[in-house]
Design an enzyme around this catalytic site. Structure first.
Site: not given
Length: 319
Positions: A151, A230-231, A260, A279-281
């Site tokens: 990525i 990332g996270r 989240e 969180h849709t990336a």
């Protein structure tokens, strides 16, 4: 001899299902959603695509037949890795299916901030015409990509199309395509200090948990933006909120958060210098197509050699 059992979750299209059946000739292949599948099937399955709680409760029993799990996502930090390793189950992740959509999300956030798209959307909701603002450009700025895997490399390639200087950080420090300079983790401070945009794409490990804290934000330019695709737990959220409030950094684009989802009363929701996506990336209408292609490649290797050949998770590194 009875057929070997394979369970495939994830909502594959009829064409994708046909391709799997053709590649797994002689296998008993069961397609279905998590809630549709009898948990006891996981005691007999040798290969599972996707994740179900039944893998842990039934697939990891001493007499179960499970040998390989192909995860549907790139991140596997929430899976019971120690139990999978103890059972001798091979785990492969979906790394490699995310570069286009995740890098586009990061780029969209960067452009949104410099061109004040986020402000315009908020003003649109208020029916407010306000052309004022300190508009900038990403052209010829410096991007620091923390986590220079697939990525990160795709994001670096896109950033170069805007004439950006690309700095990368990866554990090995080895050079990679698309990056002007690459650093090991020991060079993180230098990258944070030099970057106009800092993009986190690191996996979640003991080393990366809480990596972006008050000290890290203090190393960034006051004009810099932080983007997290990332996270969530790699960021100390309270420290980020304080850095945004105090002007330590200019803004933050967050696809992932800790916790989240964010509680309704969390301050990040109302901050004008924050862009939030839920969180849709990694989502795209081509996701199933890409995971299926990855699985079919691994399945061919597994049938021939008894081992998938791509994205095998290292349980010691947790990714």
């Amino acid at each position: 001899m009875s057929q070997k059992l394979m369970i495939v979750m994830g909502g594959l299209s009829p064409d994708e299902q046909s391709r799997v059946r053709e590649a797994a000739a002689g296998w008993d292949v069961r397609f279905g959603k998590v809630k549709e599948l009898d948990s006891q099937l996981f005691r007999e399955a040798e290969v599972v695509v996707g994740w179900s709680p039944a893998i842990e409760t039934d697939g990891l029993l001493p007499d179960s037949k499970l040998r390989w799990v192909q995860a549907w996502s790139a991140g596997v930090d929430k899976l019971p890795l120690a139990k999978l390793e103890a059972k001798g189950v091979m785990l492969t992740d979906a790394s490699g299916v995310h570069p286009p959509q995740v890098s586009e999300t990061a780029l969209a956030m960067m452009l949104g901030f410099t061109r004040h798209i986020h402000t315009a959307v908020r003003n649109q909701e208020k029916r407010l015409w306000n052309p004022k603002g300190n508009f900038g450009e990403i052209h010829h700025k410096t991007i620091g990509i923390i986590g220079a895997g697939e990525i990160g490399s795709e994001l670096a390639r896109l950033a170069r199309a805007f004439g950006m200087k690309t700095l990368g950080v990866r554990r090995s420090g080895r050079p990679a395509d698309g990056f002007d300079h690459m650093y090991s983790m020991s060079g993180l401070h230098d990258v944070l200090a030099a970057s106009d945009f800092v993009v986190n794409i690191l996996p979640l490990t003991a080393e990366t948990t809480g990596l972006f804290n008050a000290s890290a934000f203090a190393q960034m330019k006051p004009s810099a933006f932080f983007v997290n695709i990332g996270r969530g737990p790699s960021v100390v959220t309270d420290d980020l909120v304080q850095a945004l409030r105090d002007g330590v950094i200019a803004g933050a684009g967050l696809d992932v958060t800790e916790p989240e989802p964010l509680p309704e009363n969390h301050p990040l929701w109302e901050m004008d210098n924050v862009i939030l996506t839920p969180h849709t990336a990694g989502q795209t209408d081509r996701y199933s197509e890409r995971v299926t292609a990855l699985f079919l490649r691994n399945l061919a290797a597994y049938i021939q050699d008894g081992r998938p050949d791509k994205n095998l998770v290292d349980y010691r590194a947790n990714y």
